[in-house]
Design a protein around this motif. Structure first.
Motif, PDB file in Angstrom:
ATOM      1  N   ASN A  46      -0.229   1.976   9.168  1.00 30.97           N
ATOM      2  CA  ASN A  46       0.196   1.251   7.962  1.00 30.97           C
ATOM      3  C   ASN A  46      -0.383   1.849   6.679  1.00 30.97           C
ATOM      4  OD1 ASN A  46       1.509  -0.408   9.730  1.00 30.97           O
ATOM      5  ND2 ASN A  46       0.003  -2.053   9.629  1.00 30.97           N
ATOM      6  N   GLU A  47      -0.594   3.151   6.691  1.00 29.83           N
ATOM      7  CA  GLU A  47      -1.083   3.833   5.494  1.00 29.83           C
ATOM      8  C   GLU A  47       0.074   4.089   4.532  1.00 29.83           C
ATOM      9  OE1 GLU A  47      -4.397   6.513   7.886  1.00 29.83           O
ATOM     10  OE2 GLU A  47      -2.240   6.953   7.980  1.00 29.83           O
ATOM     11  N   ASN A  48      -0.253   4.233   3.261  1.00 30.26           N
ATOM     12  CA  ASN A  48       0.712   4.677   2.269  1.00 30.26           C
ATOM     13  C   ASN A  48       0.916   6.181   2.475  1.00 30.26           C
ATOM     14  OD1 ASN A  48       1.956   5.553  -0.202  1.00 30.26           O
ATOM     15  ND2 ASN A  48       1.206   3.698  -1.191  1.00 30.26           N
ATOM     16  N   PRO A  49       2.160   6.643   2.668  1.00 29.62           N
ATOM     17  CA  PRO A  49       2.374   8.067   2.973  1.00 29.62           C
ATOM     18  C   PRO A  49       2.191   8.995   1.784  1.00 29.62           C
ATOM     19  CG  PRO A  49       4.485   6.959   2.754  1.00 29.62           C
ATOM     20  CD  PRO A  49       3.430   5.887   2.667  1.00 29.62           C
ATOM     21  N   TYR A  50       2.126   8.434   0.585  1.00 24.78           N
ATOM     22  CA  TYR A  50       2.010   9.278  -0.601  1.00 24.78           C
ATOM     23  C   TYR A  50       0.568   9.727  -0.837  1.00 24.78           C
ATOM     24  CZ  TYR A  50       6.637   7.450  -1.782  1.00 24.78           C
ATOM     25  OH  TYR A  50       7.965   7.097  -1.758  1.00 24.78           O
ATOM     26  N   PRO A  51       0.363  10.930  -1.365  1.00 22.89           N
ATOM     27  CA  PRO A  51      -0.998  11.360  -1.722  1.00 22.89           C
ATOM     28  C   PRO A  51      -1.485  10.581  -2.936  1.00 22.89           C
ATOM     29  CG  PRO A  51       0.605  12.965  -2.498  1.00 22.89           C
ATOM     30  CD  PRO A  51       1.371  11.972  -1.670  1.00 22.89           C
ATOM     31  N   PRO A  52      -2.798  10.583  -3.178  1.00 22.33           N
ATOM     32  CA  PRO A  52      -3.320   9.860  -4.351  1.00 22.33           C
ATOM     33  C   PRO A  52      -2.679  10.348  -5.645  1.00 22.33           C
ATOM     34  CG  PRO A  52      -5.103  10.540  -2.897  1.00 22.33           C
ATOM     35  CD  PRO A  52      -3.858  11.204  -2.388  1.00 22.33           C
ATOM     36  N   VAL A 197      -8.876 -18.762   5.176  1.00 21.64           N
ATOM     37  CA  VAL A 197      -8.737 -17.412   4.635  1.00 21.64           C
ATOM     38  C   VAL A 197      -7.262 -17.035   4.630  1.00 21.64           C
ATOM     39  CG1 VAL A 197      -9.411 -15.004   4.870  1.00 21.64           C
ATOM     40  CG2 VAL A 197     -10.971 -16.810   5.639  1.00 21.64           C
ATOM     41  N   LEU A 198      -6.745 -16.672   3.472  1.00 20.23           N
ATOM     42  CA  LEU A 198      -5.394 -16.137   3.353  1.00 20.23           C
ATOM     43  C   LEU A 198      -5.512 -14.627   3.260  1.00 20.23           C
ATOM     44  CD1 LEU A 198      -3.872 -18.672   0.785  1.00 20.23           C
ATOM     45  CD2 LEU A 198      -3.933 -18.817   3.294  1.00 20.23           C
ATOM     46  N   ASP A 199      -5.237 -13.945   4.349  1.00 20.43           N
ATOM     47  CA  ASP A 199      -5.371 -12.493   4.422  1.00 20.43           C
ATOM     48  C   ASP A 199      -4.066 -11.857   3.953  1.00 20.43           C
ATOM     49  OD1 ASP A 199      -5.732  -9.840   5.036  1.00 20.43           O
ATOM     50  OD2 ASP A 199      -6.494 -10.191   7.059  1.00 20.43           O
ATOM     51  N   GLU A 200      -4.099 -11.325   2.728  1.00 21.54           N
ATOM     52  CA  GLU A 200      -2.896 -10.775   2.108  1.00 21.54           C
ATOM     53  C   GLU A 200      -2.978  -9.256   1.971  1.00 21.54           C
ATOM     54  OE1 GLU A 200      -0.718 -13.967  -0.636  1.00 21.54           O
ATOM     55  OE2 GLU A 200      -2.431 -13.032  -1.640  1.00 21.54           O
ATOM     56  N   ALA A 201      -3.294  -8.575   3.039  1.00 22.43           N
ATOM     57  CA  ALA A 201      -3.421  -7.120   2.990  1.00 22.43           C
ATOM     58  C   ALA A 201      -2.123  -6.437   2.589  1.00 22.43           C
ATOM     59  CB  ALA A 201      -3.899  -6.595   4.340  1.00 22.43           C
ATOM     60  N   TYR A 202      -0.981  -7.095   2.849  1.00 22.19           N
ATOM     61  CA  TYR A 202       0.324  -6.482   2.579  1.00 22.19           C
ATOM     62  C   TYR A 202       1.071  -7.188   1.454  1.00 22.19           C
ATOM     63  CZ  TYR A 202      -0.916  -4.310   6.943  1.00 22.19           C
ATOM     64  OH  TYR A 202      -1.594  -3.612   7.909  1.00 22.19           O
ATOM     65  N   LEU A 203       0.329  -7.843   0.587  1.00 25.88           N
ATOM     66  CA  LEU A 203       0.902  -8.649  -0.483  1.00 25.88           C
ATOM     67  C   LEU A 203       1.951  -7.900  -1.289  1.00 25.88           C
ATOM     68  CD1 LEU A 203       0.839 -11.071  -2.556  1.00 25.88           C
ATOM     69  CD2 LEU A 203      -0.972  -9.784  -3.719  1.00 25.88           C
ATOM     70  N   ARG A 228      -7.673  -9.431  -0.103  1.00 23.24           N
ATOM     71  CA  ARG A 228      -6.696  -8.377  -0.411  1.00 23.24           C
ATOM     72  C   ARG A 228      -7.374  -7.017  -0.277  1.00 23.24           C
ATOM     73  NH1 ARG A 228      -3.928 -11.264  -5.757  1.00 23.24           N
ATOM     74  NH2 ARG A 228      -2.793 -12.882  -4.582  1.00 23.24           N
ATOM     75  N   THR A 229      -6.555  -5.986  -0.193  1.00 25.45           N
ATOM     76  CA  THR A 229      -7.097  -4.646   0.021  1.00 25.45           C
ATOM     77  C   THR A 229      -6.409  -3.640  -0.895  1.00 25.45           C
ATOM     78  OG1 THR A 229      -7.543  -2.951   1.697  1.00 25.45           O
ATOM     79  CG2 THR A 229      -5.434  -4.094   1.847  1.00 25.45           C
ATOM     80  N   PHE A 230      -7.106  -2.538  -1.127  1.00 23.18           N
ATOM     81  CA  PHE A 230      -6.520  -1.408  -1.851  1.00 23.18           C
ATOM     82  C   PHE A 230      -6.128  -0.290  -0.887  1.00 23.18           C
ATOM     83  CE2 PHE A 230      -9.267  -3.527  -4.984  1.00 23.18           C
ATOM     84  CZ  PHE A 230      -8.336  -3.754  -5.986  1.00 23.18           C
ATOM     85  N   SER A 231      -6.173  -0.573   0.418  1.00 23.91           N
ATOM     86  CA  SER A 231      -5.892   0.458   1.416  1.00 23.91           C
ATOM     87  C   SER A 231      -4.412   0.729   1.590  1.00 23.91           C
ATOM     88  CB  SER A 231      -6.487   0.041   2.772  1.00 23.91           C
ATOM     89  OG  SER A 231      -7.886  -0.039   2.707  1.00 23.91           O
ATOM     90  N   LYS A 232      -3.571  -0.277   1.427  1.00 20.17           N
ATOM     91  CA  LYS A 232      -2.160  -0.150   1.788  1.00 20.17           C
ATOM     92  C   LYS A 232      -1.312   0.301   0.594  1.00 20.17           C
ATOM     93  CE  LYS A 232      -3.608  -1.839   5.673  1.00 20.17           C
ATOM     94  NZ  LYS A 232      -3.973  -0.936   6.771  1.00 20.17           N
ATOM     95  N   GLY A 235      -2.887   2.954  -1.625  1.00 22.15           N
ATOM     96  CA  GLY A 235      -3.117   4.265  -1.043  1.00 22.15           C
ATOM     97  C   GLY A 235      -4.560   4.724  -1.056  1.00 22.15           C
ATOM     98  N   LEU A 236      -5.504   3.791  -0.977  1.00 21.14           N
ATOM     99  CA  LEU A 236      -6.927   4.139  -1.016  1.00 21.14           C
ATOM    100  C   LEU A 236      -7.610   3.849   0.323  1.00 21.14           C
ATOM    101  CD1 LEU A 236      -7.898   2.721  -4.548  1.00 21.14           C
ATOM    102  CD2 LEU A 236      -7.010   4.988  -3.963  1.00 21.14           C
ATOM    103  N   ALA A 237      -6.875   3.994   1.413  1.00 24.01           N
ATOM    104  CA  ALA A 237      -7.401   3.613   2.725  1.00 24.01           C
ATOM    105  C   ALA A 237      -8.710   4.327   3.047  1.00 24.01           C
ATOM    106  CB  ALA A 237      -6.363   3.897   3.809  1.00 24.01           C
ATOM    107  N   GLY A 238      -8.809   5.591   2.687  1.00 29.54           N
ATOM    108  CA  GLY A 238      -9.993   6.363   3.027  1.00 29.54           C
ATOM    109  C   GLY A 238     -11.216   6.009   2.206  1.00 29.54           C
ATOM    110  N   LEU A 239     -11.053   5.248   1.140  1.00 32.05           N
ATOM    111  CA  LEU A 239     -12.194   4.889   0.292  1.00 32.05           C
ATOM    112  C   LEU A 239     -12.775   3.531   0.640  1.00 32.05           C
ATOM    113  CD1 LEU A 239     -11.057   6.213  -3.207  1.00 32.05           C
ATOM    114  CD2 LEU A 239     -12.668   7.221  -1.598  1.00 32.05           C
ATOM    115  N   ARG A 240     -12.109   2.732   1.445  1.00 31.70           N
ATOM    116  CA  ARG A 240     -12.616   1.474   1.979  1.00 31.70           C
ATOM    117  C   ARG A 240     -13.069   0.516   0.895  1.00 31.70           C
ATOM    118  NH1 ARG A 240     -10.117   0.609   4.440  1.00 31.70           N
ATOM    119  NH2 ARG A 240     -11.169  -0.929   5.728  1.00 31.70           N
ATOM    120  N   VAL A 241     -12.102  -0.144   0.279  1.00 31.80           N
ATOM    121  CA  VAL A 241     -12.437  -1.149  -0.730  1.00 31.80           C
ATOM    122  C   VAL A 241     -11.382  -2.250  -0.725  1.00 31.80           C
ATOM    123  CG1 VAL A 241     -11.337   0.257  -2.528  1.00 31.80           C
ATOM    124  CG2 VAL A 241     -12.942  -1.547  -3.185  1.00 31.80           C
ATOM    125  N   GLY A 242     -11.863  -3.485  -0.732  1.00 27.71           N
ATOM    126  CA  GLY A 242     -10.998  -4.658  -0.805  1.00 27.71           C
ATOM    127  C   GLY A 242     -11.694  -5.720  -1.623  1.00 27.71           C
TER     128      GLY A 242
END
Length: 369
Positions: A46-52, A197-203, A228-232, A235-242
């Motif tokens: 479920n990663e964003n396919p685009y580069p940063p 908890v409302l987990d909205e990773a894909y908001l 919420r997350t900034f991974s999806k 496109g910041l999955a590799g930086l691990r921040v939510g």
């Protein structure tokens, strides 16, 4: 310094927690398989396919010049940026190493050993892991026939030992979103001492007009917190921040439970740069949503029966044929995420990856019929 030849370690007799034996193992997405003559695609995580974005890369590069220093432990600029972005105060915000890191902190601040956490199943596979690590009990409530949260059944599962309830919306790995009316009715009946908890990773991918405004729910129900997350989408999955948004008391408790300096300065600066590049990010998200529509419509035309998805993935309820499908996908240069005996989750990825996936589905369905 020359290292000595490796030697085997002596067997240890260290006593570890019994809870570890019962924990399921998290299964990350595998690297894309190499297939001669084909470009391989990883559509399992479920990663964003685009580069940063270039502006985000530039912010990270500047921060990298000083990663000999600790990041701002309080993440003051990041908290302020998220607060402004969401229309709340900084005191309502906590940040962590992805939304799953924050979920682990939520379990830590609410649960004593033997307490219970209620959540849907199947849902995000990390839930039972972080719950079990805290010594709490994972109470799994089956999804309904449409692969949606069965909120009335989840309400019935709440007991005097329940400390936390997790609602994943849109649900990972099946895709549907909960709706405003059913969620408000649910929250109105949850005991006020139980945190929801409302987990909205894909908001950002959610286009369901009946989907709730989670921040409005937090304002209405004090025992509610949003993850919420900034991974999806970002496109910041590799930086691990939510981030989490809740009452000041809950947010403060989350900050107390955080691993010191857990969110790197690279991640903090990347998020703030991403806010500045909001229009560009929105264009990427809209393209992924359009691709999701293309994939879903094609699957329905092929005769597949799949749940409605409001995330950046689709769910194929293949049951006992899930692993067979995953193996055939790998032969075609695609790595997908199978759940043995249940189904396969497939991320909306690069356009070519999506097209190849649809071709595979057509062939597989032809074999099945």
């Amino acid at each position: 310094m020359t290292e000595q030849p490796s030697q085997s370690f002596t067997a240890d007799r260290v006593r570890l927690r019994d809870a570890l034996d019962a924990l399921p193992a998290y299964k990350p997405g595998k690297p894309a398989p190499a297939v001669e003559g084909l470009t391989s695609y990883k559509i399992s995580s479920n990663e964003n396919p685009y580069p940063p974005l270039p502006s985000v890369q530039a912010a990270v590069a500047r921060a990298a010049e000083e990663f000999n220093r600790y990041p701002d432990m309080g993440a003051a600029a990041l908290l302020a940026g998220i607060a402004e972005h969401c229309g709340v105060e900084s005191e309502n915000v906590a940040v962590g190493t992805g939304s799953v890191g924050l979920l682990q902190q939520l379990v830590q601040i609410t649960c004593e050993p033997g307490d219970e956490v209620v959540h849907a199943w199947r849902s995000f596979e990390a839930y039972p892991i972080v719950i079990g690590l805290a010594g709490a009990r994972s109470v799994q409530v089956p999804l309904d026939a449409a692969a949606r949260h069965d909120l009335p059944a989840m309400l019935e599962a709440i007991t005097e030992r329940t400390r936390l309830v997790v609602v994943c919306t849109p649900n990972n790995p099946t895709g549907p979103s909960v709706h405003t009316d059913e969620l408000r009715d649910f929250l109105a009946q949850v005991p006020p001492e139980v945190l929801v908890v409302l987990d909205e990773a894909y908001l950002e991918f959610n286009r369901d007009e009946a989907a709730p405004d989670a921040l409005a729910m937090v304002r209405e129900f004090a025992n509610t917190v949003v993850l919420r997350t900034f991974s999806k989408a970002y496109g910041l999955a590799g930086l691990r921040v939510g981030y989490a948004i809740g009452t000041p008391r809950v947010a403060e408790a989350l900050r107390k439970a955080a691993v010191p300096f857990g969110v790197s300065q690279l991640a903090q600066d990347a998020v703030l740069a991403s806010f500045e590049a909001g229009d560009e990010l929105a264009e990427r998200v809209e393209h992924l949503v359009a691709e999701r529509t293309r994939v879903v419509e094609a699957l329905l035309e092929q005769g597949w029966e799949i749940p409605e998805t409001q995330a950046n993935f689709v769910w194929l309820p293949l049951g006992d044929r899930a692993m067979e499908f995953a193996a055939l996908a790998a032969e075609g240069g695609l790595v997908v995420r199978p759940f043995d005996g249940e189904g396969v989750r497939v991320t909306i990825g690069e356009d070519e990856a999506n097209t190849r996936f649809l071709d595979l589905c057509a062939r597989f369905r032809g074999q099945a019929t």
